[in-house]
Design a protein around this motif. Structure first.
Motif, PDB file in Angstrom:
ATOM      1  N   ILE A  18      41.160  63.852  34.667  1.00 35.32           N
ATOM      2  CA  ILE A  18      41.962  64.513  33.645  1.00 35.32           C
ATOM      3  C   ILE A  18      41.033  64.748  32.452  1.00 35.32           C
ATOM      4  N   SER A  19      41.095  65.933  31.863  1.00 40.60           N
ATOM      5  CA  SER A  19      40.245  66.219  30.709  1.00 40.60           C
ATOM      6  C   SER A  19      40.986  67.150  29.763  1.00 40.60           C
ATOM      7  N   ALA A  20      40.386  67.407  28.611  1.00 37.71           N
ATOM      8  CA  ALA A  20      40.981  68.322  27.645  1.00 37.71           C
ATOM      9  C   ALA A  20      41.180  69.709  28.254  1.00 37.71           C
ATOM     10  N   GLU A  21      40.302  70.113  29.144  1.00 36.88           N
ATOM     11  CA  GLU A  21      40.419  71.427  29.779  1.00 36.88           C
ATOM     12  C   GLU A  21      41.414  71.436  30.943  1.00 36.88           C
ATOM     13  N   ASN A  22      41.732  70.258  31.479  1.00 34.95           N
ATOM     14  CA  ASN A  22      42.569  70.179  32.675  1.00 34.95           C
ATOM     15  C   ASN A  22      43.476  68.938  32.604  1.00 34.95           C
ATOM     16  N   ARG A  27      42.944  70.510  41.120  1.00 31.67           N
ATOM     17  CA  ARG A  27      41.644  70.816  41.709  1.00 31.67           C
ATOM     18  C   ARG A  27      41.181  72.207  41.263  1.00 31.67           C
ATOM     19  N   ASP A  28      39.904  72.314  40.977  1.00 36.75           N
ATOM     20  CA  ASP A  28      39.272  73.578  40.592  1.00 36.75           C
ATOM     21  C   ASP A  28      39.884  74.205  39.340  1.00 36.75           C
ATOM     22  N   ARG A  29      40.431  73.390  38.436  1.00 32.92           N
ATOM     23  CA  ARG A  29      41.024  73.918  37.211  1.00 32.92           C
ATOM     24  C   ARG A  29      40.264  73.462  35.970  1.00 32.92           C
ATOM     25  N   GLY A  30      39.203  72.707  36.133  1.00 31.97           N
ATOM     26  CA  GLY A  30      38.382  72.300  34.998  1.00 31.97           C
ATOM     27  C   GLY A  30      37.308  73.334  34.733  1.00 31.97           C
ATOM     28  N   ALA A  31      36.755  73.300  33.580  1.00 30.77           N
ATOM     29  CA  ALA A  31      35.647  74.186  33.188  1.00 30.77           C
ATOM     30  C   ALA A  31      36.020  75.661  33.287  1.00 30.77           C
ATOM     31  N   LEU A  32      37.266  76.005  32.933  1.00 24.40           N
ATOM     32  CA  LEU A  32      37.696  77.406  32.967  1.00 24.40           C
ATOM     33  C   LEU A  32      37.726  78.043  31.587  1.00 24.40           C
ATOM     34  N   GLU A  33      37.549  77.225  30.560  1.00 26.51           N
ATOM     35  CA  GLU A  33      37.578  77.729  29.183  1.00 26.51           C
ATOM     36  C   GLU A  33      36.415  78.705  28.977  1.00 26.51           C
ATOM     37  N   ILE A  34      36.705  79.821  28.349  1.00 22.20           N
ATOM     38  CA  ILE A  34      35.664  80.786  28.008  1.00 22.20           C
ATOM     39  C   ILE A  34      35.254  80.513  26.565  1.00 22.20           C
ATOM     40  N   PRO A  35      33.991  80.176  26.326  1.00 26.99           N
ATOM     41  CA  PRO A  35      33.582  79.807  24.972  1.00 26.99           C
ATOM     42  C   PRO A  35      33.655  80.969  24.006  1.00 26.99           C
ATOM     43  N   GLY A  36      34.174  80.691  22.812  1.00 25.94           N
ATOM     44  CA  GLY A  36      34.231  81.699  21.760  1.00 25.94           C
ATOM     45  C   GLY A  36      32.886  81.865  21.084  1.00 25.94           C
ATOM     46  N   ARG A  43      26.616  80.905  25.232  1.00 28.39           N
ATOM     47  CA  ARG A  43      25.686  81.571  26.155  1.00 28.39           C
ATOM     48  C   ARG A  43      25.801  81.042  27.577  1.00 28.39           C
ATOM     49  N   LEU A  44      26.459  79.882  27.742  1.00 33.57           N
ATOM     50  CA  LEU A  44      26.638  79.336  29.094  1.00 33.57           C
ATOM     51  C   LEU A  44      27.719  80.093  29.864  1.00 33.57           C
ATOM     52  N   GLY A  45      28.747  80.550  29.155  1.00 35.00           N
ATOM     53  CA  GLY A  45      29.820  81.293  29.793  1.00 35.00           C
ATOM     54  C   GLY A  45      30.795  80.390  30.532  1.00 35.00           C
ATOM     55  N   GLY A  47      32.702  78.349  33.430  1.00 38.44           N
ATOM     56  CA  GLY A  47      32.198  77.510  34.509  1.00 38.44           C
ATOM     57  C   GLY A  47      31.512  76.257  34.005  1.00 38.44           C
ATOM     58  N   TRP A  48      31.347  76.151  32.713  1.00 39.27           N
ATOM     59  CA  TRP A  48      30.769  74.967  32.098  1.00 39.27           C
ATOM     60  C   TRP A  48      31.846  74.295  31.270  1.00 39.27           C
ATOM     61  N   LYS A  49      31.725  73.010  31.086  1.00 36.89           N
ATOM     62  CA  LYS A  49      32.701  72.303  30.251  1.00 36.89           C
ATOM     63  C   LYS A  49      32.376  72.581  28.790  1.00 36.89           C
ATOM     64  N   VAL A  50      33.008  73.607  28.266  1.00 35.44           N
ATOM     65  CA  VAL A  50      32.737  74.024  26.897  1.00 35.44           C
ATOM     66  C   VAL A  50      33.786  73.495  25.923  1.00 35.44           C
ATOM     67  N   ARG A  51      34.838  72.872  26.433  1.00 31.19           N
ATOM     68  CA  ARG A  51      35.848  72.274  25.569  1.00 31.19           C
ATOM     69  C   ARG A  51      36.117  70.846  26.037  1.00 31.19           C
ATOM     70  N   PRO A  52      35.146  69.958  25.883  1.00 29.33           N
ATOM     71  CA  PRO A  52      35.317  68.599  26.378  1.00 29.33           C
ATOM     72  C   PRO A  52      36.190  67.740  25.481  1.00 29.33           C
ATOM     73  N   CYS A  53      36.643  68.289  24.346  1.00 28.52           N
ATOM     74  CA  CYS A  53      37.448  67.489  23.436  1.00 28.52           C
ATOM     75  C   CYS A  53      38.538  68.352  22.815  1.00 28.52           C
ATOM     76  N   ILE A  54      39.459  67.682  22.154  1.00 32.51           N
ATOM     77  CA  ILE A  54      40.525  68.380  21.442  1.00 32.51           C
ATOM     78  C   ILE A  54      40.600  67.809  20.028  1.00 32.51           C
ATOM     79  N   ASN A  55      41.095  68.599  19.114  1.00 30.48           N
ATOM     80  CA  ASN A  55      41.351  68.139  17.757  1.00 30.48           C
ATOM     81  C   ASN A  55      42.833  67.837  17.643  1.00 30.48           C
ATOM     82  N   LEU A  56      43.164  66.620  17.241  1.00 35.56           N
ATOM     83  CA  LEU A  56      44.553  66.230  17.077  1.00 35.56           C
ATOM     84  C   LEU A  56      45.044  66.678  15.705  1.00 35.56           C
TER      85      LEU A  56
END
Length: 115
Positions: A18-22, A27-36, A43-45, A47-56
């Motif tokens: 379980i992660s901030a992105e998922n 299954r196969d639902r992590g690392a789908l965030e498109i970086p702003g 530049r990674l685009g 498929g990479w974990k670009v949102r590993p955290c959340i702001n509360l």
């Protein structure tokens, strides 16, 4: 540490993260965030974990995980500022409960002492 995965009959158990992105652990639902444009991973685009955290947000509830079916939570990793140990409340609900089974300041749950 006791390994719950070694219980008899659990050899065929599925594991997932379980992660901030998922938050559902699908299954196969992590690392789908498109970086702003303001994200260092832009530049990674996708498929990479670009949102590993959340702001509360203050005085709002934030869903950390929504898990269906039986299971065992074996590991929780939370990184916060020291202030959050006293100001954040962790609530856990089981089986569609209306009242939480766990309701505790984050620092008390994690056995973290904050002055």
């Amino acid at each position: 540490m006791f390994d719950f995965g070694r219980f008899y009959g659990l050899e065929d158990a599925e594991t997932f993260s379980i992660s901030a992105e998922n938050p559902t652990g699908e299954r196969d639902r992590g690392a789908l965030e498109i970086p702003g444009l303001d994200n260092p991973a832009r530049r990674l685009g996708k498929g990479w974990k670009v949102r590993p955290c959340i702001n509360l947000k203050a005085r709002q509830e934030t869903l950390l995980a929504d898990i269906e079916g039986p299971g065992v939570i074996t590991y929780i990793w939370i990184t916060v500022t020291e202030k959050a140990y006293k100001t954040c409340v962790l609530r856990m609900y089981w089986d569609d409960e209306t009242n939480p089974s766990v309701e505790v300041p984050l620092g008390d749950f994690l056995s973290t002492r904050s002055e």
